[in-house]
Design an enzyme around this catalytic site. Structure first.
Site, PDB file in Angstrom:
ATOM      1  N   GLU A  46      24.164  -3.919  -2.170  1.00 26.92           N
ATOM      2  CA  GLU A  46      23.762  -2.732  -2.972  1.00 26.92           C
ATOM      3  C   GLU A  46      25.058  -1.946  -2.032  1.00 26.92           C
ATOM      4  O   GLU A  46      25.382  -1.559  -0.844  1.00 26.92           O
ATOM      5  CB  GLU A  46      22.959  -1.935  -2.914  1.00 26.92           C
ATOM      6  CG  GLU A  46      22.179  -2.892  -3.633  1.00 26.92           C
ATOM      7  CD  GLU A  46      20.450  -2.324  -2.808  1.00 26.92           C
ATOM      8  OE1 GLU A  46      19.863  -1.135  -2.875  1.00 26.92           O
ATOM      9  OE2 GLU A  46      19.392  -3.726  -3.761  1.00 26.92           O
ATOM     10  N   ASP A  57      17.774   9.734   0.033  1.00 25.61           N
ATOM     11  CA  ASP A  57      17.701   9.524   1.611  1.00 25.61           C
ATOM     12  C   ASP A  57      17.113  10.465   2.374  1.00 25.61           C
ATOM     13  O   ASP A  57      17.206  11.871   2.181  1.00 25.61           O
ATOM     14  CB  ASP A  57      18.939   9.305   1.593  1.00 25.61           C
ATOM     15  CG  ASP A  57      19.428   7.973   0.277  1.00 25.61           C
ATOM     16  OD1 ASP A  57      19.748   7.300   0.463  1.00 25.61           O
ATOM     17  OD2 ASP A  57      20.097   8.938  -0.792  1.00 25.61           O
TER      18      ASP A  57
END
Ligand SMILES: Cc1ncc(COP(=O)(O)O)c(C=O)c1O
Lengths: 256, 393
Positions: A46, A57
């Site tokens: 990915e 994140d």
């Protein structure tokens, strides 16, 4: 056949997918890292498209995104780099990115660019399901790009079935509701959740991600899913000098 | 024309809920319940009581005679600065804390720019005995120190946001990340008409008290419930939305929203979103966003922390593109002068955010009997340091 579907169909053992941010640590390191990961035994990749405001994140991936942007990484630059993708990498590759940069590039254009360079799927954490269905699904199908949805311990069964229906690659199970970079903490609750999903007999394969950082967590995840995804732990490795040489060891350590 | 949210959470093409799956259960719960809560007579009873006895509403509508004389119109100030805690922000936090209670949440988080929303959140958390965590950009912690102290006194934990430009955008990111990491026990009290649906609508409803009162106050004072012009400053857009809300369908009321031009719209240091932004997604909604060609959100700039934001609420984006409201911008210098002017003319020191709205009066042409309402969104106590430095006081 789409490489993602092929991989899961022919799967013999638990799959390992690695996330890293495009253009990090250097603008041109993207494909070198991808190639090294395949050689070291990663089953698929990915590649993160850096974004200024990556909501899902934690600090490590935030830092990699910011550095990559400062290095000059953009979607256009990434697709330039990826022109060489299929001469260097054979395993499936997904792009992971927040919606705004895609929207500016144009979602239809984005999907056709993915197809051109041989990208197999997308993960867009902040694109809502019904928007995808109403406005964009046709571009994904037209270009054979698999769109991957996330599930958390709080996702209802009804919604999981809906996600299963809309998916045609795999489903991404978050080990817990968290931002990236927290350690996996396997409690009874987590195991109950993993088993619950496993027992739902979904038509799509599943991969567990968030907090997978070593062989123990990888093995645990593999008991319940088709494999696991490692992100933050790998991005941390990229912060070190001489990380290229350490990639084989890192992958071996995870797979055991 | 419909200016309100549709059943899918959109205002025209703007709005929606662009959120990661981790936030979906909380947003869905809120979406399904907020109207039912707000419309419940018990909720209304407590909300109205708190606004009256705790916040001090209705806030006065004051005819500013010397200001009126200077600009040649009848200028009324809607005195949100006289609310408890000194700004309009508390109208929303009082409403949302009652929502949080009904949702059974024990932990409250908020973002703040100028610190006014953080203070208003800390206040209602103290009132209800709930844990309160406020995210605030490190730069803003510096320039709005008195508000940081106020939050601490009321028991809130203030966590600096150190990413990006270390201002409101980054504080909002951190609050959303906190919510992702606390999926069950936490309510996020968002401070403006931004974020995923239903926040823009919920916050607008709680702020709509501003125009609701203005209407009957104008009726009492002038014999007519609608003015010719309504002005308000826009960061995310909550005081402006509250000021516009009940005038949206009175199409002959001209609505003027004033953004922060910073050092000038072409200076590269600005927060004038409607001029500099284009359609995009930020903090969970599709709206106008200041961004690069590649879709990276740019770091805005304004002397006023509360306007230092690279987006605007989706309803504003809709009012802008449908031309129902006029969006203009005012520089740092113009705002500072207007803040000084109101202090001298009326004995009211406004927040620097608010001073942006006041500064636009100088750019307008009035007829003598024009009735103008300016939303005086907040008082200037928190900005004394900036005023002192700017004017060498
Ligand atoms: C006094 C005052 N006015 C205006 C604003 C801007 O917010 P909004 O546009 O949501 O009203 C703030 C924000 O902190 C504020 O403190």
């Amino acid at each position: 056949m789409n490489r993602i579907n092929q991989l899961f169909e022919q799967k013999k053992q638990s799959l390992l997918s690695i996330y890293f941010t495009a253009g990090y640590p250097d603008l041109n390191s993207t494909l070198d890292i991808a190639e090294a990961l395949e050689k070291a035994g990663a089953d698929f990749l990915e590649i993160g498209i850096p974004y200024s405001d990556p909501l899902a994140d934690g600090p490590v991936i935030q830092h990699s995104s910011l550095t990559a942007i400062n290095n000059g990484m953009t979607i256009k630059v990434l697709f330039e780099q990826l022109k060489e993708l299929r001469s260097r990498v054979t395993i499936p590759v997904l792009l992971m990115g927040y919606f705004n940069p895609l929207l500016q590039y144009g979602v239809e254009h984005f999907c056709s660019s993915c197809k051109e360079v041989g990208v197999d799927g997308m993960i867009i954490p902040d694109l809502p399901m019904y928007e995808y269905e109403d406005l964009y699904e046709e571009y994904f199908s037209l270009n054979e790009i698999r769109n991957v949805f996330l599930i958390t311990p709080q996702t209802s069964d009804e919604r999981i079935h809906k996600i299963d229906e809309l998916s045609n690659g795999f489903i991404y199970l978050l080990s817990s509701s968290s931002t990236t970079g927290k350690d996996l903490n396997v409690s009874d609750q987590t195991e109950n959740y993993f088993s619950r999903i496993k027992n739902m007999q979904l038509k799509n394969p599943t991969m567990i991600g968030f907090g997978i950082s070593d062989h123990t967590s990888f093995a645990k995840a593999s008991e319940y899913a088709d494999g696991a995804i490692v992100g933050t732990a790998f991005v941390k490795l990229l912060e070190k000098d001489g990380f290229m040489e350490q990639i084989p060891e890192f992958i071996k350590g995870l797979k055991g | 024309m419909n200016y309100q949210v549709d059943e899918k959470g959109y205002y025209g093409v703007f709005g929606g809920a662009y959120i990661p799956e981790m936030l979906y259960p909380n947003i869905k719960e809120l979406r399904e319940k907020y109207l039912e809560f707000i419309e419940d007579p018990k909720f209304q009873e407590e909300y109205v009581m708190l606004l009256k006895d705790y916040v001090g509403r209705p806030s006065p509508l004051f005819l500013a005679e010397r200001l009126s004389k200077k600009y040649g119109a009848k200028i009324y100030l809607k005195r949100e600065d006289l609310n408890h805690t000194g700004a309009h922000k508390i109208n929303n936090t009082v409403g949302q804390i009652l929502v949080a209670e009904r949702l059974g949440k024990k932990r409250i988080i908020a973002e703040t720019g100028a610190g006014q929303h953080g203070v208003a959140t800390a206040t209602v958390c103290a009132l209800k005995g709930l844990e309160c965590i406020v995210y605030m950009g490190a730069v803003d912690i510096e320039r709005q120190a008195p508000n940081v102290a106020r939050m601490k006194m009321m028991g809130a934990t203030v966590i600096p946001a150190t990413s990006g430009s270390q201002t409101l955008k980054d504080a909002t990111n951190e609050a959303l990340r906190d919510w992702i990491n606390h999926p069950t026990d936490t309510h996020y009290i968002l401070g403006s008409v931004v974020g995923p649906h239903p926040y823009p609508d919920m916050v607008a409803r709680f702020q709509s008290i501003i125009s609701e009162e203005t209407k009957w106050q104008l009726q009492e004072k002038t014999g007519k419930s609608t003015p010719d012009y309504v002005l308000a400053c826009v960061g995310g857009g909550s005081n402006a939305m509250g000021m516009f809300y009940h005038f949206l369908n009175d199409e002959d009321v001209k609505l003027i929203a004033v953004e922060a031009a910073g050092k000038g719209v072409d200076s590269g240091e600005s927060a004038a979103t409607t001029l500099l932004g284009k359609e995009g997604v930020l903090h969970g909604s599709r709206s106008l966003v200041m961004q690069t060609e590649d879709g990276q959100v740019v770091e805005p700039y304004s002397i006023s922390a509360g306007l230092d934001y690279p987006g605007i609420g989706p309803q504003h984006a809709h009012l802008f593109t449908s031309r129902r409201a006029l969006y203009v911008s005012i520089t740092d210098d113009e705002a500072m002068q207007a803040g000084m002017e109101l202090s001298k003319l009326e004995g009211i020191i406004p927040a620097i955010e608010t001073a942006h709205a006041l500064a636009y009066l100088d750019k307008m042409k009035f007829k003598e009997d024009d009735v103008v309402v300016v939303c005086l969104s907040g008082r200037g106590d928190k900005d004394l340091d900036t005023y002192m430095k700017y004017f060498g006081l």
